[in-house]
Design an enzyme around this catalytic site. Structure first.
Site, PDB file in Angstrom:
ATOM      1  N   CYS A 107       1.503  -0.921   0.243  1.00 51.55           N
ATOM      2  CA  CYS A 107       0.044   0.318   0.166  1.00 51.55           C
ATOM      3  C   CYS A 107       0.601   1.235   0.040  1.00 51.55           C
ATOM      4  O   CYS A 107       1.448   1.518  -1.355  1.00 51.55           O
ATOM      5  CB  CYS A 107      -0.673  -0.134   1.140  1.00 51.55           C
ATOM      6  SG  CYS A 107      -2.468   1.106   1.186  1.00 51.55           S
ATOM      7  N   ARG A 143     -12.706   6.120  -1.021  1.00 53.88           N
ATOM      8  CA  ARG A 143     -11.915   5.273  -0.551  1.00 53.88           C
ATOM      9  C   ARG A 143     -11.741   3.996  -1.534  1.00 53.88           C
ATOM     10  O   ARG A 143     -12.901   3.399  -1.651  1.00 53.88           O
ATOM     11  CB  ARG A 143     -11.287   4.787   0.902  1.00 53.88           C
ATOM     12  CG  ARG A 143     -10.980   6.526   1.445  1.00 53.88           C
ATOM     13  CD  ARG A 143     -10.398   6.007   2.819  1.00 53.88           C
ATOM     14  NE  ARG A 143      -8.867   5.235   3.028  1.00 53.88           N
ATOM     15  CZ  ARG A 143      -8.097   5.832   3.001  1.00 53.88           C
ATOM     16  NH1 ARG A 143      -8.186   7.192   2.824  1.00 53.88           N
ATOM     17  NH2 ARG A 143      -6.906   5.422   3.319  1.00 53.88           N
ATOM     18  N   HIS A 209      -3.463  -5.404   2.251  1.00 50.39           N
ATOM     19  CA  HIS A 209      -2.380  -5.692   3.769  1.00 50.39           C
ATOM     20  C   HIS A 209      -2.456  -6.954   4.515  1.00 50.39           C
ATOM     21  O   HIS A 209      -3.417  -7.560   4.656  1.00 50.39           O
ATOM     22  CB  HIS A 209      -3.186  -4.835   4.467  1.00 50.39           C
ATOM     23  CG  HIS A 209      -2.837  -3.011   4.148  1.00 50.39           C
ATOM     24  ND1 HIS A 209      -1.768  -2.546   4.768  1.00 50.39           N
ATOM     25  CD2 HIS A 209      -3.983  -2.593   3.937  1.00 50.39           C
ATOM     26  CE1 HIS A 209      -2.055  -1.328   4.098  1.00 50.39           C
ATOM     27  NE2 HIS A 209      -3.492  -1.150   3.396  1.00 50.39           N
TER      28      HIS A 209
HETATM   29  N1  GLN Z   1      -2.424   6.703   2.216  1.00 47.52           N
HETATM   30  C1  GLN Z   1      -2.028   6.085   1.177  1.00 47.52           C
HETATM   31  C2  GLN Z   1      -3.571   6.411   0.869  1.00 47.52           C
HETATM   32  O1  GLN Z   1      -4.759   6.328   1.371  1.00 47.52           O
HETATM   33  C3  GLN Z   1      -1.828   4.890   1.849  1.00 47.52           C
HETATM   34  C4  GLN Z   1      -2.805   4.136   2.852  1.00 47.52           C
HETATM   35  C5  GLN Z   1      -2.514   2.724   3.343  1.00 47.52           C
HETATM   36  O2  GLN Z   1      -1.560   2.093   3.619  1.00 47.52           O
HETATM   37  N2  GLN Z   1      -3.139   2.338   3.311  1.00 47.52           N
HETATM   38  O3  GLN Z   1      -3.797   5.844  -0.555  1.00 47.52           O
END
Ligand code: GLN
Length: 263
Positions: A107, A143, A209
């Site tokens: 990520c 998101r 993740h």
């Molecule tokens: N901050 C980054 C995004 O939201 C990655 C977040 C994360 O590692 N989950 O795209």
């Protein structure tokens, strides 16, 4: 002995496999650091000595000594702090990748390896080590948050995981995705490509993740095999094949999740 846990092989006198865990204090969303525990344990089960070097914010990493490098994901503030330190070690990291050093980046860590990434609403430069860039969301500002399953050349089973990111990542022509999104749920890199992550030399990047390596032991062993091959090459010896482990428990978890995802 609990089922599925092989008896440890006798300790070997070879030097330890060095795993550099970069910024566990900043990049450890959803237990990403657990991936390092999995790599460590899979070496220990095979009787291969292993040393974890945790490089915290402000520490200096010796990447020349690393056999495997891990970078997790993090919230925007922590990701920015980590990216500043990674920029200072850009040349060492680029040299490590060019020498086929295996690197797993998740990520936020994956985003930083590309040319640009999204810090809040701002596009900021990345390391430019992989041919990819992260952009703002287009039409939908949401998101991308879901479980997902991929079909990847690195694994015969689906690669299952969980994504939660704002940035959308687009790959350039010189890299391949980690895999195609095979589940109805989940997006991976962006809303357009139905693909997640990246493969470039021995770098694996992904939006998956937490449980990545615990539920996808083939990906863990792919990274370990690359690390052992490179060590053998550098020592001028033939690499020893990676002994097969009993992955019944890991694959049962993988199958449970794949089934939930209809894959
Ligand atoms: N901050 C980054 C995004 O939201 C990655 C977040 C994360 O590692 N989950 O795209």
């Amino acid at each position: 002995t609990p089922t599925g846990v092989p008896t440890p092989a006798p300790a070997s006198d070879q030097p330890p496999v060095v795993i550099a865990h970069l910024f566990p204090d900043l990049l450890n969303l959803y237990g990403d650091g657990g991936n390092v525990r999995v790599l460590e344990q899979r070496l220990a089960w095979r009787g291969i000595p292993v040393e974890i070097r945790r490089v915290h914010y402000g520490d200096v990493a010796d990447l020349a000594a690393a056999d495997l490098v891990f970078l997790g994901g993090g919230p925007d503030r922590e990701q920015k702090l980590a990216s500043e330190k990674l920029a200072e070690m850009r040349e060492e990291l680029a040299a490590y990748v060019a020498d086929d050093g295996p690197l797993l980046a998740i990520c936020g860590g994956y985003q930083i390896l590309g040319r640009q990434w999204l810090w809040g609403d701002e596009l900021v430069p990345g390391l430019g080590i992989i041919d990819a860039e992260t952009r703002r969301p287009g039409t939908s500002a949401d998101r991308l948050t879901d479980n997902l399953a991929l079909r990847s050349p690195l694994a015969s089973h689906p690669v299952v995981g969980y994504e939660n990111h704002a940035g959308r990542t687009y790959l350039g022509p010189s890299v391949e995705p980690l895999g195609a999104v095979a589940s109805k749920a989940g997006h991976g890199n962006n809303e357009d490509d139905r693909a997640d992550g990246v493969r470039f030399r021995n770098v694996v990047g992904t939006y998956s993740h937490g449980p990545l390596l615990s539920k996808n032991p083939e990906v863990a062993d792919w990274l370990l095999a690359r690390a052992l091959e490179r060590r053998a090459r550098r020592a001028g010896v033939e690499p020893a094949p990676l002994v097969q482990l009993d992955d019944a428990v890991e694959l049962a978890a993988n199958a449970w999740m794949a089934e939930k995802l209809g894959v």
